[in-house]
Each structure stands twice: as structure tokens, then as C-alpha cells.
Motif scaffolding. Sequence first.
Motif, PDB file in Angstrom:
ATOM      1  N   ASN A  47      12.248 -58.588 -25.395  1.00 44.30           N
ATOM      2  CA  ASN A  47      13.230 -59.524 -24.850  1.00 44.30           C
ATOM      3  C   ASN A  47      14.501 -59.547 -25.691  1.00 44.30           C
ATOM      4  OD1 ASN A  47      10.331 -60.985 -24.199  1.00 44.30           O
ATOM      5  ND2 ASN A  47      11.786 -61.092 -22.519  1.00 44.30           N
ATOM      6  N   CYS A  48      15.531 -60.201 -25.166  1.00 40.80           N
ATOM      7  CA  CYS A  48      16.816 -60.262 -25.863  1.00 40.80           C
ATOM      8  C   CYS A  48      16.845 -61.332 -26.943  1.00 40.80           C
ATOM      9  CB  CYS A  48      17.945 -60.496 -24.855  1.00 40.80           C
ATOM     10  SG  CYS A  48      18.147 -59.152 -23.672  1.00 40.80           S
ATOM     11  N   ASN A  49      16.028 -62.360 -26.825  1.00 37.97           N
ATOM     12  CA  ASN A  49      15.879 -63.358 -27.888  1.00 37.97           C
ATOM     13  C   ASN A  49      14.547 -64.066 -27.721  1.00 37.97           C
ATOM     14  OD1 ASN A  49      16.245 -65.793 -26.191  1.00 37.97           O
ATOM     15  ND2 ASN A  49      18.382 -65.121 -26.029  1.00 37.97           N
ATOM     16  N   GLU A  50      14.179 -64.812 -28.747  1.00 34.16           N
ATOM     17  CA  GLU A  50      12.844 -65.413 -28.764  1.00 34.16           C
ATOM     18  C   GLU A  50      12.686 -66.541 -27.749  1.00 34.16           C
ATOM     19  OE1 GLU A  50      13.606 -63.602 -32.810  1.00 34.16           O
ATOM     20  OE2 GLU A  50      14.733 -64.950 -31.467  1.00 34.16           O
ATOM     21  N   LEU A  51      13.749 -67.297 -27.511  1.00 35.67           N
ATOM     22  CA  LEU A  51      13.655 -68.348 -26.503  1.00 35.67           C
ATOM     23  C   LEU A  51      13.333 -67.740 -25.140  1.00 35.67           C
ATOM     24  CD1 LEU A  51      13.968 -71.249 -25.487  1.00 35.67           C
ATOM     25  CD2 LEU A  51      16.432 -70.842 -25.318  1.00 35.67           C
ATOM     26  N   ASN A  52      14.027 -66.667 -24.804  1.00 35.45           N
ATOM     27  CA  ASN A  52      13.765 -66.013 -23.519  1.00 35.45           C
ATOM     28  C   ASN A  52      12.352 -65.436 -23.471  1.00 35.45           C
ATOM     29  OD1 ASN A  52      16.336 -66.640 -22.750  1.00 35.45           O
ATOM     30  ND2 ASN A  52      17.157 -64.582 -22.957  1.00 35.45           N
ATOM     31  N   ALA A  53      11.851 -64.960 -24.609  1.00 36.33           N
ATOM     32  CA  ALA A  53      10.479 -64.442 -24.646  1.00 36.33           C
ATOM     33  C   ALA A  53       9.475 -65.546 -24.326  1.00 36.33           C
ATOM     34  CB  ALA A  53      10.186 -63.834 -26.016  1.00 36.33           C
ATOM     35  N   ALA A  54       9.722 -66.748 -24.878  1.00 32.69           N
ATOM     36  CA  ALA A  54       8.832 -67.875 -24.581  1.00 32.69           C
ATOM     37  C   ALA A  54       8.909 -68.243 -23.105  1.00 32.69           C
ATOM     38  CB  ALA A  54       9.202 -69.075 -25.453  1.00 32.69           C
ATOM     39  N   TYR A  55      10.119 -68.269 -22.549  1.00 32.01           N
ATOM     40  CA  TYR A  55      10.276 -68.548 -21.122  1.00 32.01           C
ATOM     41  C   TYR A  55       9.572 -67.482 -20.276  1.00 32.01           C
ATOM     42  CZ  TYR A  55      14.050 -71.986 -22.018  1.00 32.01           C
ATOM     43  OH  TYR A  55      14.800 -73.066 -22.405  1.00 32.01           O
ATOM     44  N   ALA A  56       9.706 -66.215 -20.675  1.00 30.99           N
ATOM     45  CA  ALA A  56       9.085 -65.130 -19.910  1.00 30.99           C
ATOM     46  C   ALA A  56       7.566 -65.251 -19.932  1.00 30.99           C
ATOM     47  CB  ALA A  56       9.521 -63.773 -20.463  1.00 30.99           C
ATOM     48  N   ALA A  57       7.012 -65.600 -21.100  1.00 29.67           N
ATOM     49  CA  ALA A  57       5.561 -65.787 -21.187  1.00 29.67           C
ATOM     50  C   ALA A  57       5.108 -66.949 -20.320  1.00 29.67           C
ATOM     51  CB  ALA A  57       5.155 -66.019 -22.645  1.00 29.67           C
ATOM     52  N   ASP A  58       5.940 -67.984 -20.238  1.00 26.87           N
ATOM     53  CA  ASP A  58       5.653 -69.123 -19.360  1.00 26.87           C
ATOM     54  C   ASP A  58       5.622 -68.665 -17.902  1.00 26.87           C
ATOM     55  OD1 ASP A  58       6.322 -71.327 -17.535  1.00 26.87           O
ATOM     56  OD2 ASP A  58       6.703 -72.549 -19.299  1.00 26.87           O
ATOM     57  N   GLY A  59       6.644 -67.936 -17.468  1.00 24.45           N
ATOM     58  CA  GLY A  59       6.670 -67.437 -16.095  1.00 24.45           C
ATOM     59  C   GLY A  59       5.518 -66.499 -15.798  1.00 24.45           C
ATOM     60  N   TYR A  60       5.171 -65.662 -16.776  1.00 26.53           N
ATOM     61  CA  TYR A  60       4.038 -64.750 -16.629  1.00 26.53           C
ATOM     62  C   TYR A  60       2.744 -65.537 -16.423  1.00 26.53           C
ATOM     63  CZ  TYR A  60       1.007 -60.746 -17.881  1.00 26.53           C
ATOM     64  OH  TYR A  60       0.076 -59.732 -17.891  1.00 26.53           O
ATOM     65  N   ALA A  61       2.560 -66.593 -17.226  1.00 22.21           N
ATOM     66  CA  ALA A  61       1.340 -67.394 -17.109  1.00 22.21           C
ATOM     67  C   ALA A  61       1.255 -68.093 -15.762  1.00 22.21           C
ATOM     68  CB  ALA A  61       1.280 -68.419 -18.241  1.00 22.21           C
ATOM     69  N   ARG A  62       2.394 -68.500 -15.203  1.00 24.27           N
ATOM     70  CA  ARG A  62       2.375 -69.166 -13.901  1.00 24.27           C
ATOM     71  C   ARG A  62       1.849 -68.238 -12.817  1.00 24.27           C
ATOM     72  NH1 ARG A  62       6.425 -73.798 -13.519  1.00 24.27           N
ATOM     73  NH2 ARG A  62       6.998 -74.221 -15.685  1.00 24.27           N
ATOM     74  N   SER A  63       2.114 -66.946 -12.937  1.00 20.34           N
ATOM     75  CA  SER A  63       1.655 -65.998 -11.916  1.00 20.34           C
ATOM     76  C   SER A  63       0.389 -65.261 -12.315  1.00 20.34           C
ATOM     77  CB  SER A  63       2.762 -64.968 -11.631  1.00 20.34           C
ATOM     78  OG  SER A  63       3.822 -65.552 -10.913  1.00 20.34           O
ATOM     79  N   ASN A  64       0.019 -65.338 -13.587  1.00 19.29           N
ATOM     80  CA  ASN A  64      -1.103 -64.543 -14.073  1.00 19.29           C
ATOM     81  C   ASN A  64      -2.277 -65.380 -14.551  1.00 19.29           C
ATOM     82  OD1 ASN A  64      -2.174 -61.832 -15.072  1.00 19.29           O
ATOM     83  ND2 ASN A  64      -2.130 -62.968 -16.992  1.00 19.29           N
ATOM     84  N   GLY A  65      -2.025 -66.627 -14.929  1.00 19.83           N
ATOM     85  CA  GLY A  65      -3.084 -67.473 -15.464  1.00 19.83           C
ATOM     86  C   GLY A  65      -2.897 -67.780 -16.932  1.00 19.83           C
ATOM     87  N   LEU A  66      -2.590 -66.758 -17.737  1.00 21.21           N
ATOM     88  CA  LEU A  66      -2.309 -66.901 -19.162  1.00 21.21           C
ATOM     89  C   LEU A  66      -1.155 -65.984 -19.526  1.00 21.21           C
ATOM     90  CD1 LEU A  66      -5.945 -66.819 -20.557  1.00 21.21           C
ATOM     91  CD2 LEU A  66      -4.371 -68.679 -21.034  1.00 21.21           C
ATOM     92  N   GLY A  67      -0.377 -66.355 -20.533  1.00 22.88           N
ATOM     93  CA  GLY A  67       0.705 -65.523 -21.016  1.00 22.88           C
ATOM     94  C   GLY A  67       0.723 -65.513 -22.531  1.00 22.88           C
TER      95      GLY A  67
END
Length: 560
Positions: A47-67
Motif C-alpha cells: 500500500n501507499c501508506n499504513e493508514l490505507n493498509a489498515a483500511y484495505a484490510a478492513d474492506g478485505y475482511a468485510r468481503s472475506n471474513g478476516l483481514g
Amino acid sequence: MQMPLGQFLLRRLHEVGINHLFGVPGDFNLSFLEQTLQPSPIRFINNCNELNAAYAADGYARSNGLGAFVTTWGVGDLSALNGLAGAYAENIPVVHISGLPRLHAVNERALLHHTLVDGDYDNIGRCVAEFTVAQTRLTPANAVIEIDRLLQCCWLERRPVHLQLPSDITHLMIEVPTQPLCLMEPTSDPLQVERVISRLQAQWRPENSPVFLLDNDAVRFGVIDVIRTIAEKMAIPYAVLPSAKGIMDEDSALYLGVYAGQASLPTVSHAIHHSDCVIGVGLRLTDCNTGLFSQLIDNSRLISLRRFDVAIKGAQFPGVMLKELLTKLAEQVTDREARPLPPRPSLPLSTEAQTTFSQAYFWQAIQAFIQPEVIIFGEAGTAHSGASSLRLPAGARYHSQIIWGSIGFTLPALLGSQIAQPDQRHLLFIGDGSLQLTVQELSTLLQQRLTPIIFLINNRGYTIERLILGESSAYNDVNEWDYAKLPSVLDKGNHALSFIVDDIPSLHQALQAAENPNRDKAIFIEIRFSPLDAPPQLKQFAKRFADYDYGNCGPRNLNH
């Protein structure tokens, strides 16, 4: 058997369903990231920065179950903290892996970079502990026990956990179990379940006009299907809170709509307020969920089904697990003849067809544009206000972050979700002010060759804030960018098509291009509105919040 500690961590993440790891490389996590380059079940997304990485993991978990995501010690952890707090508030299970300096440096309190130069290596953990449900510092001795404990806690609570991984232990061999990790669901006290079922069956008789009212725990804890079964068997209508928009079928005859206290549509509020048996699932009656606490639901009419306990008209029943209870209920209930439901409005924003280009016209066009099985992200503010009013087709899902409400969340979250579900159509509605906070992740999205449809609502600033206070105040302005050129600036590969929309013909031209099922490019559509053009419900929302935030003597009233 034995294997390197870092590889065991990757193996466990994969066993619980995580196939991608988001993050930013730093010198204290590079040894772990090297292990993702070896034959590994998990792919690292930079990712481009750590905040965005946390947001991306959140979005991933919403569609995957865990991030999961990884940062480096100190600077990376604190940069990601806002994303962890949002996942905590919204009940999203995310694993945060922090690359810690080598163990002997920690034990000797070495004055290293990325620290406060005071020898304290517990301060970051204390900060992160406020926004996670479990934390640990791995050593070769505790790694197996602690990794499994944190993953179990993350799954049990559906909230983030924090794992510190020292840089010098990732490749050390440790003894590990051969069996895969199984995320166990807790079990109920059987007699307590029977007591609750008996009371429920006595309460939700037809003459009590029972109605389900659902919040996000219904989807987080995997009970949507069983609730649907009960609702259909017993002809019980259902509504959702704003934070749970889209978790149930909106094309069902049993769907009432979104309940937000006195800010609800009349048909929805009537059904909730006149029911003698409101069956709440995971309810969190926050300000945004209730039209600023205007709900009319008292304990004398409320059955509250929570993740690990039940309250029936004020009587408490601990030790009852949500999924187990609803599954047993579904097995015992019998079919009931459906009661007639009140008619639903045919259009979300207006019952009259719009003929001039405006927010109202745009959202009516989007209502016709959305398709089944689509995944939609709506950014806080104007975008969420319009998108949350859409009637979703079969299988569609809607994601927002209205409880934590951190602007800019949805673009990196969209990235994470589409990494998790690459074959599903993704739409994003985001405002220009929000985009400017996290726009860098458009670069990662295009690098990964993802093909979402991004609707940028350009109203030259923070419209929701203007409606609350400061219609023409400079603090609500944002600098004008040449937004349509952003995809070509942030990616040289020509992997996106850009459109500028400022009238009806240009809108339909852009939508027609976006509908192409064979396209292999992302679609970026900038839609230009006047600063105060907003959905009607946003204007009502803003007035309520202005009155609540500032009171009768606030600047809004003084200026008028």
C-alpha cells in the motif's frame, strides 16, 4: 514438525481464510515480508501508506471474513491506528502484525530509530491496546500458543488484534502442530437456550406484530441466512439500522427499509413503533443509527439478541450464543400466513421523475444502473446519504463506515474488498474532500489491475459540513484538482477510463461505458455538482446534527 516462525504465522493466517496481506515495508518487517515471496499461501499487497493498509484490510475482511495487514514498529503502527480504531468500532476482524526491533534490542532498551529514544518498547502496545481486543509480543517460546490465541480472539469478538513480531525471530525454527487451526464457536448453556426459546415463542405471536430490526452483527456473526429462514417461515417483516444497510434482501416482500428513529420513512417507523415485539439483533443505537436518539423502542417491547446473551423485555439471559440460538429457533418454528405489509416507495429520493441534472437525477439514474450481486461502498457524507437510499437488487451488498465515520475510508477499503472478491462488480461513491485524504490508493488499485467503477462526487468541498455550519466558509473548501486525470497520473499503464459528467447526456455516456461487461479497465467518473446540491435526507440529517452539536445558542442560530 518444525518450520520457521514467520512461515507458521503465514500458514495460520491462510488456515483461517486470509490469502492476502496488506501493508508497507519497513526495516523491522522485511524479514517477514521475505517469507511471503517464498512459496507462500499469502500474497503481499504493498500500500501507499499504513493508514490505507489498515483500511484495505478492513474492506478485505468485510468481503472475506478476516483481514490482515503489516506495519513497521512505531511510525507505521501509529499511522495505522485510526484504521484499527475504525475496525474496532465497526466490529471488523483484522489482524495487525507489527515488525518489532530484534528481541535483544527490546530487552536491552536500545535507543533505536522509530522509537521515542527513551528505551520504552511497551508504549506502542499500550496505545494499540485501546483499539484491539487482544495483543501479544511473539517469542520463539510462545509463538504457537499466542498466534492461535490472537486469531481465536479476533474471530470470537469480530474485532482487531495486535501482534508484535521481532525482526530476528521470523526465520527461527520452532515446533508447530500438524493440525490446522479451527476457529471454534462458543457453545450455549442448553437449559438457558430452552428457556429463551420458550419465552421467544410466547412473545412473537401474530397479534404482537413482531418485526426484526437488524444491525451489522447479524452479518458479522453469520446469521443472515437463518434470520431469513425464520422471517419467511413466520412471515415476520424486517428492517435494518443505517449501519446495516444492505445486509438482507431488499427485494423481498418482507423488507421494510432502513430504520433511523424519527428520521425513517413513515412506513418503516410505523412498523417499528406499533410493534409489541421488536426483535433486535446486535443493535447499537448510536446517534447516526437513530436520527440522534429519536428511536421509540423501549424495553417493554424489545427482544435483544446479542452475540453472547439475550435480553427479553429487560430480563437478562447470559450464556446464549446468537448463531446457536437462531439455528435452533429456525428448526422449531412453523410456517405462518403472511400479513399484508404497507406499500413501499418506488423511488429512493423522490417519487417524481427528475428532468434536470442534479443529485436527485443522478441517484435515480444510479438506481436503474446497479445490478444484482454488486458490492457498493458509500463514503461518509453526501455519497453515503445518496447511496444508502438505493433499493438494492438481489445479492447486492453495501458497505459504509458511518459509526466511526473516518473520511477517505472507502477508497482503500474498496481495494481490499475487490482483492478478496475480484470477480464481483464493485462500485464506489466518494466525495472530493474524502478522496483527497486517501487518493494514493488509486495507484495500488490500478497496479493490481482491478476494475471498479468509481463515482467521484465533486461539489467543491465538504457539503455535509456546509449544511451543518458554514455554507460559504473557507474552511469547508478543498482545492480544485483535475480529478479526471488522476488515473493517468497515478498509473502509467492506461488501466482506467475517465469521464467528466456535468449534464444528463454526459452522465448516460459514462454509465453506458461502465455497463460494458467485457471491459478490462477501471472506470473513473467525476460528477460535478454545485456545492449545496445534496440529497434531501442529508439536509435533514445536517440540521439535526447542527442543533445537537451546537444547541440553541450555537453559531448556526446566531447567524440566522
